[in-house]
Design a protein around this motif. Structure first.
Motif, PDB file in Angstrom:
ATOM      1  N   LEU A 263       0.834  -1.215   0.000  1.00 15.17           N
ATOM      2  CA  LEU A 263       0.000   0.000   0.000  1.00 15.17           C
ATOM      3  C   LEU A 263       0.865   1.260   0.000  1.00 15.17           C
ATOM      4  N   SER A 264       1.936   1.245   0.755  1.00 13.95           N
ATOM      5  CA  SER A 264       2.802   2.425   0.814  1.00 13.95           C
ATOM      6  C   SER A 264       3.525   2.649  -0.511  1.00 13.95           C
ATOM      7  N   ILE A 265       3.863   1.570  -1.208  1.00 13.11           N
ATOM      8  CA  ILE A 265       4.501   1.703  -2.528  1.00 13.11           C
ATOM      9  C   ILE A 265       3.515   2.305  -3.527  1.00 13.11           C
ATOM     10  N   ILE A 266       2.269   1.830  -3.505  1.00 15.38           N
ATOM     11  CA  ILE A 266       1.238   2.380  -4.407  1.00 15.38           C
ATOM     12  C   ILE A 266       1.013   3.853  -4.101  1.00 15.38           C
ATOM     13  N   ASN A 267       0.933   4.185  -2.820  1.00 11.90           N
ATOM     14  CA  ASN A 267       0.783   5.585  -2.404  1.00 11.90           C
ATOM     15  C   ASN A 267       1.927   6.434  -2.942  1.00 11.90           C
ATOM     16  N   TYR A 268       3.142   5.909  -2.856  1.00 10.39           N
ATOM     17  CA  TYR A 268       4.317   6.631  -3.338  1.00 10.39           C
ATOM     18  C   TYR A 268       4.287   6.811  -4.851  1.00 10.39           C
ATOM     19  N   ILE A 269       3.894   5.769  -5.575  1.00 11.79           N
ATOM     20  CA  ILE A 269       3.804   5.853  -7.035  1.00 11.79           C
ATOM     21  C   ILE A 269       2.817   6.938  -7.443  1.00 11.79           C
ATOM     22  N   VAL A 270       1.660   6.964  -6.782  1.00 12.91           N
ATOM     23  CA  VAL A 270       0.638   7.962  -7.122  1.00 12.91           C
ATOM     24  C   VAL A 270       1.148   9.381  -6.897  1.00 12.91           C
ATOM     25  N   LEU A 271       1.690   9.643  -5.707  1.00  9.45           N
ATOM     26  CA  LEU A 271       2.083  11.008  -5.363  1.00  9.45           C
ATOM     27  C   LEU A 271       3.335  11.481  -6.107  1.00  9.45           C
ATOM     28  N   SER A 272       4.212  10.562  -6.477  1.00 13.06           N
ATOM     29  CA  SER A 272       5.464  10.976  -7.113  1.00 13.06           C
ATOM     30  C   SER A 272       5.438  10.910  -8.630  1.00 13.06           C
ATOM     31  N   LEU A 273       4.564  10.084  -9.205  1.00 12.56           N
ATOM     32  CA  LEU A 273       4.617   9.866 -10.652  1.00 12.56           C
ATOM     33  C   LEU A 273       3.346  10.234 -11.406  1.00 12.56           C
ATOM     34  N   THR A 274       2.323  10.695 -10.700  1.00 15.08           N
ATOM     35  CA  THR A 274       1.094  11.095 -11.386  1.00 15.08           C
ATOM     36  C   THR A 274       0.712  12.514 -10.962  1.00 15.08           C
ATOM     37  N   GLU A 275      -0.173  13.090 -11.745  1.00 15.04           N
ATOM     38  CA  GLU A 275      -0.693  14.413 -11.391  1.00 15.04           C
ATOM     39  C   GLU A 275      -2.216  14.434 -11.448  1.00 15.04           C
ATOM     40  N   ASP A 276      -2.810  13.272 -11.609  1.00 15.94           N
ATOM     41  CA  ASP A 276      -4.268  13.196 -11.722  1.00 15.94           C
ATOM     42  C   ASP A 276      -4.844  12.295 -10.636  1.00 15.94           C
ATOM     43  N   TYR A 277      -4.769  12.781  -9.425  1.00 15.57           N
ATOM     44  CA  TYR A 277      -5.412  12.140  -8.290  1.00 15.57           C
ATOM     45  C   TYR A 277      -6.219  13.211  -7.578  1.00 15.57           C
ATOM     46  N   ASN A 291       6.585  18.590   4.397  1.00 21.77           N
ATOM     47  CA  ASN A 291       7.674  18.875   3.450  1.00 21.77           C
ATOM     48  C   ASN A 291       8.005  17.668   2.581  1.00 21.77           C
ATOM     49  N   GLY A 292       7.873  16.470   3.151  1.00 20.71           N
ATOM     50  CA  GLY A 292       8.133  15.267   2.370  1.00 20.71           C
ATOM     51  C   GLY A 292       7.159  15.121   1.221  1.00 20.71           C
ATOM     52  N   VAL A 293       5.881  15.437   1.471  1.00 18.40           N
ATOM     53  CA  VAL A 293       4.864  15.379   0.422  1.00 18.40           C
ATOM     54  C   VAL A 293       5.188  16.377  -0.686  1.00 18.40           C
ATOM     55  N   LYS A 294       5.516  17.607  -0.300  1.00 18.70           N
ATOM     56  CA  LYS A 294       5.852  18.636  -1.287  1.00 18.70           C
ATOM     57  C   LYS A 294       7.046  18.211  -2.132  1.00 18.70           C
ATOM     58  N   GLU A 295       8.044  17.647  -1.479  1.00 12.85           N
ATOM     59  CA  GLU A 295       9.258  17.243  -2.193  1.00 12.85           C
ATOM     60  C   GLU A 295       8.970  16.120  -3.181  1.00 12.85           C
ATOM     61  N   ILE A 296       8.248  15.101  -2.722  1.00 13.19           N
ATOM     62  CA  ILE A 296       7.951  13.954  -3.581  1.00 13.19           C
ATOM     63  C   ILE A 296       7.048  14.366  -4.740  1.00 13.19           C
ATOM     64  N   CYS A 297       6.014  15.150  -4.436  1.00 14.53           N
ATOM     65  CA  CYS A 297       5.082  15.565  -5.491  1.00 14.53           C
ATOM     66  C   CYS A 297       5.761  16.456  -6.521  1.00 14.53           C
ATOM     67  N   SER A 298       6.639  17.323  -6.077  1.00 10.21           N
ATOM     68  CA  SER A 298       7.306  18.232  -7.013  1.00 10.21           C
ATOM     69  C   SER A 298       8.351  17.511  -7.850  1.00 10.21           C
ATOM     70  N   ASP A 299       8.760  16.286  -7.453  1.00  3.78           N
ATOM     71  CA  ASP A 299       9.676  15.500  -8.275  1.00  3.78           C
ATOM     72  C   ASP A 299       9.103  15.242  -9.654  1.00  3.78           C
ATOM     73  N   LEU A 319      15.939   8.304  -8.911  1.00  6.45           N
ATOM     74  CA  LEU A 319      15.312   9.396  -8.181  1.00  6.45           C
ATOM     75  C   LEU A 319      13.851   9.095  -7.894  1.00  6.45           C
ATOM     76  N   PHE A 320      13.187   8.417  -8.828  1.00  3.88           N
ATOM     77  CA  PHE A 320      11.752   8.218  -8.732  1.00  3.88           C
ATOM     78  C   PHE A 320      11.353   6.974  -7.949  1.00  3.88           C
ATOM     79  N   CYS A 321      12.174   5.962  -7.965  1.00  3.19           N
ATOM     80  CA  CYS A 321      11.706   4.684  -7.442  1.00  3.19           C
ATOM     81  C   CYS A 321      12.519   4.098  -6.301  1.00  3.19           C
ATOM     82  N   LEU A 322      13.377   4.862  -5.690  1.00  9.95           N
ATOM     83  CA  LEU A 322      14.058   4.350  -4.508  1.00  9.95           C
ATOM     84  C   LEU A 322      13.029   4.128  -3.409  1.00  9.95           C
ATOM     85  N   LEU A 323      12.949   2.919  -2.934  1.00  9.63           N
ATOM     86  CA  LEU A 323      11.904   2.544  -1.995  1.00  9.63           C
ATOM     87  C   LEU A 323      11.946   3.347  -0.710  1.00  9.63           C
ATOM     88  N   LYS A 324      13.130   3.768  -0.304  1.00  7.06           N
ATOM     89  CA  LYS A 324      13.244   4.491   0.963  1.00  7.06           C
ATOM     90  C   LYS A 324      12.476   5.808   0.938  1.00  7.06           C
TER      91      LYS A 324
END
Length: 340
Positions: A263-277, A291-299, A319-324
């Motif tokens: 679930l956390s990986i899916i959440n990360y994919i959505v916020l970091s790699l999409t703009e239509d949620y 700040n983490g949300v802003k940083e990931i989303c702005s990536d 940059l986009f898919c490091l699990l950490k």
């Protein structure tokens, strides 16, 4: 640079975004039909994350500066819409999955096909919009987006994918999907999304799709992602065309994770790699201040700079898919952020 008011820019964006809309239904080919105001996420799903009829748009997390140009809240009618198929096709093609009861069940191949078709239609609409807006930006400000030269590659991928899916729809071709993840959560999540995503890298940072490849023979392969907040539960799923062999390592890596990590990986994919949620307006305020949300989303915007040739694609994929990185942001799919 031309001196243009904010109001003029908004009007320019609105007009240019409609410039390349098709004059015929791209499913049945009917010319000048009554186009449907189709939704990428079904309306009956969106209504579950409204407050006074409004839904918070992803721009609220992606960029503070863009909120003056793009509405940060919209009603259901204008959330995640596209206008490239006729009313008749919209009613027929998506009849199976746009059902509040059917969507709560584990999907069959026909339902997954309908979702995949809609996702590709939505991608085509966004590419039309992007082309028009980029032309307006160039004409008004003399600014050329580095992504412009890649339109022909995107068009080639999208139309090839749609043609293949349409053949499957009329039983002239068989397509099977691999359901990488499906879960019905016993709570309502505060976010909705349905989109096809070109994953750049797998969970170990190895390249899946080289988005800088200019060889038209090399097609981008998409992952389909759905998050549906429903009346008393939520459905989350990931699936991929079985012929897309590039995703085999990702599938293996993903399936080795425990449920909460998935679930956390899916959440990360959505916020970091999409703009239509789309987000429930009354979600906890700490999300918008995180700040983490802003940083990931702005990536998301770093993809644009990469196309200028400043970053090697093999390096940028990490940059986009490091699990950490998923640990930096709240997991909106966890029970902690449930609406109910």
């Amino acid at each position: 640079m031309v001196d243009v008011s904010l109001i003029d820019i908004k009007k320019g964006f609105t007009q240019s975004s409609k410039k390349y809309r098709p004059d015929k239904c791209i499913i049945c080919g009917k010319v000048n039909p009554k186009f449907c105001n189709s939704h990428s996420v079904p309306r009956f799903v969106l209504k579950n994350i409204t407050d006074n009829g409004m839904i918070t748009q992803s721009i609220s997390l992606i960029s503070d500066n863009a909120v003056n140009l793009v509405a940060d809240k919209k009603g259901i009618r204008n959330t995640g819409t596209f206008h490239n198929i006729c009313v008749e096709c919209d009613g027929k093609v998506f009849s199976d999955y746009e059902d509040p009861i059917a969507i709560k069940r584990k999907p069959n191949m026909k339902l997954l096909l309908e979702i995949a078709i809609k996702n590709t239609l939505f991608s085509i609409e966004k590419k039309y919009l992007e082309k028009g807006v980029n032309e307006y930006t160039k004409e008004t400000f003399g600014a050329l987006q580095p992504l412009e030269e890649y339109y022909k590659y995107d068009w080639n991928d999208m139309w090839s994918r749609l043609l293949r899916l349409k053949k499957a729809l009329i039983n002239k071709r068989k397509i099977e999907f691999e359901l990488l993840f499906w879960a019905k959560l016993d709570y309502v999540v505060p976010i909705a999304c349905q989109e096809e995503i070109v994953l750049i890298a797998d969970l170990e940072g190895h390249v899946i799709n080289d988005v800088f490849d200019k060889d038209l023979r090399h097609k981008m392969q998409c992952l389909n992602l759905c998050i549906y907040p429903l009346d008393d539960c939520s459905v989350v799923m990931l699936f991929v065309d079985k012929s897309y062999t590039k995703y085999k390592p990702f599938s293996k890596q993903f399936n080795e994770k425990d449920f909460d990590t998935k679930l956390s990986i899916i959440n990360y994919i959505v916020l970091s790699l999409t703009e239509d949620y789309y987000i429930y307006p009354n979600i906890k305020n700490d999300i918008f201040k995180n700040n983490g949300v802003k940083e990931i989303c702005s990536d998301l915007h770093l993809v644009h700079s990469d196309f200028a040739g400043n970053i090697d694609p093999k390096d940028s994929s990490h940059l986009f898919c490091l699990l950490k990185n998923r640990m930096k942001i709240p997991n909106l799919l966890s029970k902690k952020y449930a609406i109910k």
